[in-house]
Scaffold this active site. Structure first.
Site, short mmCIF file in Angstrom:
data_model
loop_
_atom_site.label_atom_id
_atom_site.label_comp_id
_atom_site.label_asym_id
_atom_site.label_seq_id
_atom_site.Cartn_x
_atom_site.Cartn_y
_atom_site.Cartn_z
N LYS A 1 50.94 54.99 60.13
CA LYS A 1 51.91 55.96 60.67
C LYS A 1 52.84 55.27 61.67
CE LYS A 1 48.34 57.04 63.95
NZ LYS A 1 47.07 57.75 64.09
N ARG B 1 41.06 68.58 69.33
CA ARG B 1 42.50 68.52 69.07
C ARG B 1 42.72 69.24 67.74
NH1 ARG B 1 45.23 62.63 68.94
NH2 ARG B 1 44.17 62.70 66.93
N TYR C 1 68.86 45.66 89.89
CA TYR C 1 69.08 47.02 90.41
C TYR C 1 68.15 47.31 91.59
CZ TYR C 1 71.94 48.42 86.42
OH TYR C 1 72.93 48.54 85.49
N MET D 1 68.49 48.03 81.17
CA MET D 1 68.59 48.51 79.78
C MET D 1 68.64 47.35 78.78
SD MET D 1 71.42 51.04 78.07
CE MET D 1 71.05 52.48 79.06
C1 LIG Z 1 46.06 56.92 63.96
C2 LIG Z 1 44.78 57.37 63.41
C3 LIG Z 1 43.80 56.44 63.06
C4 LIG Z 1 43.92 54.96 63.36
O1 LIG Z 1 43.63 54.76 64.72
P1 LIG Z 1 43.57 53.29 65.38
O2 LIG Z 1 43.02 53.56 66.72
O3 LIG Z 1 44.96 52.80 65.42
O4 LIG Z 1 42.70 52.47 64.52
C5 LIG Z 1 42.66 56.90 62.46
N1 LIG Z 1 42.48 58.24 62.22
C6 LIG Z 1 43.39 59.16 62.57
C7 LIG Z 1 43.13 60.59 62.30
C8 LIG Z 1 44.57 58.76 63.19
O5 LIG Z 1 45.47 59.67 63.53
#
Ligand SMILES: *Cc1c(COP(=O)(O)O)cnc(C)c1O
Length: 364
Positions: free
Chosen positions: A39, A136, A260, A308
C-alpha cells in the site's frame, strides 16, 4: 524516466534488495504464504515496479489499502491475487472490485450489505477480519461462525480466510500479542479458511503468529519493524538510497546564525554546506540540529532549520567537501531507522512522506 540532467534529489530503489528481503521473509516463515503489503505506493518505493519484481520472485499475493491502489496494479497488467485490506467503501467500489477480481477484506456488517447487492454471476473472494484487541477494524471474534454461515449461503462467495491485526507486535515483552493470537485461534477453531495474523513485526518476533499467510510490508523494503534495531541486524537489505548534493559551501563567521530563525549559531568560523533537499521533498522539518547526513562516507550533522528546498550541514569534519558532492539522506550506509528516530517517527512515515519532486530510479 531518465532526465537530460542530474536530478536534484534521487531515490534509488534496489529491486534486487526487495526480492532478497522477500527471501528473508520466507526464511522466517517457511510454511506461510506471503501477501506483500505494498500500500501507499509500496511505502513510497513505487508500487508497480515493486509489485512486478515481487511477482517475478514468486510472491503469493499483494495487499493494498484501497481500490485506487489496486486499480493501478491491474492497469499495469499485474495478475497476482490482490487483497484490499480495508475492503470496499461503496457499492460502486464493490462492483469495480469484483470486475478487477480483487480479494476483499470484510471488517464490518455494512460492507457485507454492500456485497450482498452484487450479482451472483461473478465470483467473489473474501477475507473476514476479526478484532482480537486492536479495536480499529474487525468483527467480534464471537461472530466468526455466523459469518461463515452467511458466506456459505452465497454461491458466488468463496471464503479466502480469516484475518486479524496485531496492535503491539513490535513490543517483544508485551503480553498483548500472545493474547491476540490465542483469541484469534479460538474464534476460528474448526472453521475452514486460511489464517493470517502477522505483519513484519509479527512474523519476525512471534513464531506463533506466522500462520497460513504472513503480510509483511516494511521489512520488504529493508527497514526493521522492531524498535532499537536496524534492518541489517535482522538480515534485511535496505532498498532505498535517498540522495541529493551540495549546492553551496560557505565560510560562516563565529557568532553568525544559519537559516530561518537563526536557530543555529556558529561557535567558531566554519564551513557550512547547503544541500538541495528540504521538507517539500520529504525531509521532515522537525529534524533537529545534529541529525546526520552522509558525505564522502562520513557523517555531517544538520544545523539550523530544515527549509522547504534546502538543509544546511556542518562541514567542519569534511574539509574536502565541495559543491556537487553527493549527500546521502538515508540508505544502506545511513539507516533510515536512525533518521526516523531523530524525527520522532518511524521509517514508515519517512518512506511515505517522499513527494513527487523526488526523482525515482529503479535498479536491479
Ligand atoms: C500495512 C499492513 C500490514 C503490513 O505491515 P508492516 O508493519 O509494514 O509489515 C499488514 N497487515 C495489515 C492489515 C496492514 O494494514
Amino acid at each position: 524516466m531518465s532526465l537530460p540532467f542530474l536530478p536534484r534529489v534521487t531515490a534509488t530503489v534496489d529491486l534486487a534488495a526487495i526480492r532478497r528481503n522477500l527471501g528473508r521473509v520466507r526464511q522466517y516463515a517457511p510454511r506461510s504464504k506471503v501477501m506483500a503489503a505494498i500500500k501507499a505506493d509500496a511505502y513510497g518505493h513505487g508500487a508497480v515496479p515493486v509489485a512486478a519484481s515481487l511477482q517475478q520472485a514468486g510472491v503469493d499475493a499483494l495487499a493494498v489499502a484501497c481500490l485506487e491502489e489496486a486499480l493501478v496494479l491491474r492497469q499495469a497488467g499485474l495478475e497476482l491475487p490482490i487483497v484490499l485490506l480495508e475492503g470496499v467503501l461503496s457499492a460502486q467500489e464493490a462492483a469495480e472490485a469484483q470486475r478487477l477480481r480483487l480479494q476483499l477484506v470484510v471488517h464490518d456488517r455494512w460492507q457485507l450489505e454492500l456485497l450482498a447487492g452484487l450479482p451472483d454471476s461473478v465470483p467473489l473472494s473474501l477475507w473476514f477480519k476479526l478484532d482480537t484487541g486492536m479495536h480499529r477494524l474487525g468483527f467480534a471474534p464471537g461472530e466468526a461462525a455466523a459469518l461463515y454461515a452467511e458466506a456459505r449461503r452465497r454461491p458466488a462467495w468463496t471464503l479466502a480466510g480469516w484475518m486479524t491485526h496485531l496492535a503491539s507486535a513490535d513490543e517483544i515483552a508485551s503480553p498483548v500479542t500472545a493474547r491476540q493470537v490465542q483469541a484469534f485461534e479460538q474464534a476460528v477453531a474448526g472453521l475452514p479458511g486460511a489464517r493470517s495474523i502477522a505483519n513484519s513485526a509479527g512474523l519476525v518476533a512471534w513464531p506463533q503468529a506466522r500462520a497460513d499467510w504472513v503480510r509483511p510490508g516494511l521489512m520488504l523494503f529493508g527497514a526493521s519493524p522492531l524498535p532499537g534495531k536496524v534492518g541489517a541486524e535482522l538480515g534485511l537489505a535496505p532498498a532505498m538510497r535517498l540522495q541529493s548534493r551540495l549546492i553551496a559551501v560557505r565560510e560562516v563567521a563565529a557568532g553568525e546564525a544559519v537559516g530561518y530563525g537563526g536557530s543555529y549559531v556558529c561557535p567558531e568560523p566554519m564551513r557550512v554546506g547547503v544541500v538541495a533537499v528540504g521538507y517539500a521533498d520529504g525531509v521532515h522539518r522537525i529534524l533537529p540540529t545534529g541529525a546526520p547526513v552522509l558525505i564522502h562516507g562520513r557523517r555531517a550533522p544538520m544545523i539550523g532549520r530544515v527549509s522547504m528546498d534546502m538543509i544546511t550541514v556542518d562541514l567542519r569534519g569534511l574539509p574536502q567537501a565541495q559543491v556537487g558532492d553527493p549527500v546521502l539522506l538515508w540508505g544502506p550506509e545511513l539507516p533510515v531507522e536512525e533518521i526516523a528516530g531523530w524525527a520522532g517517527t518511524l521509517a514508515y512515515e519517512l518512506f511515505c512522506g517522499l513527494t513527487n519532486r523526488v526523482h525515482f530510479v529503479h535498479v536491479g
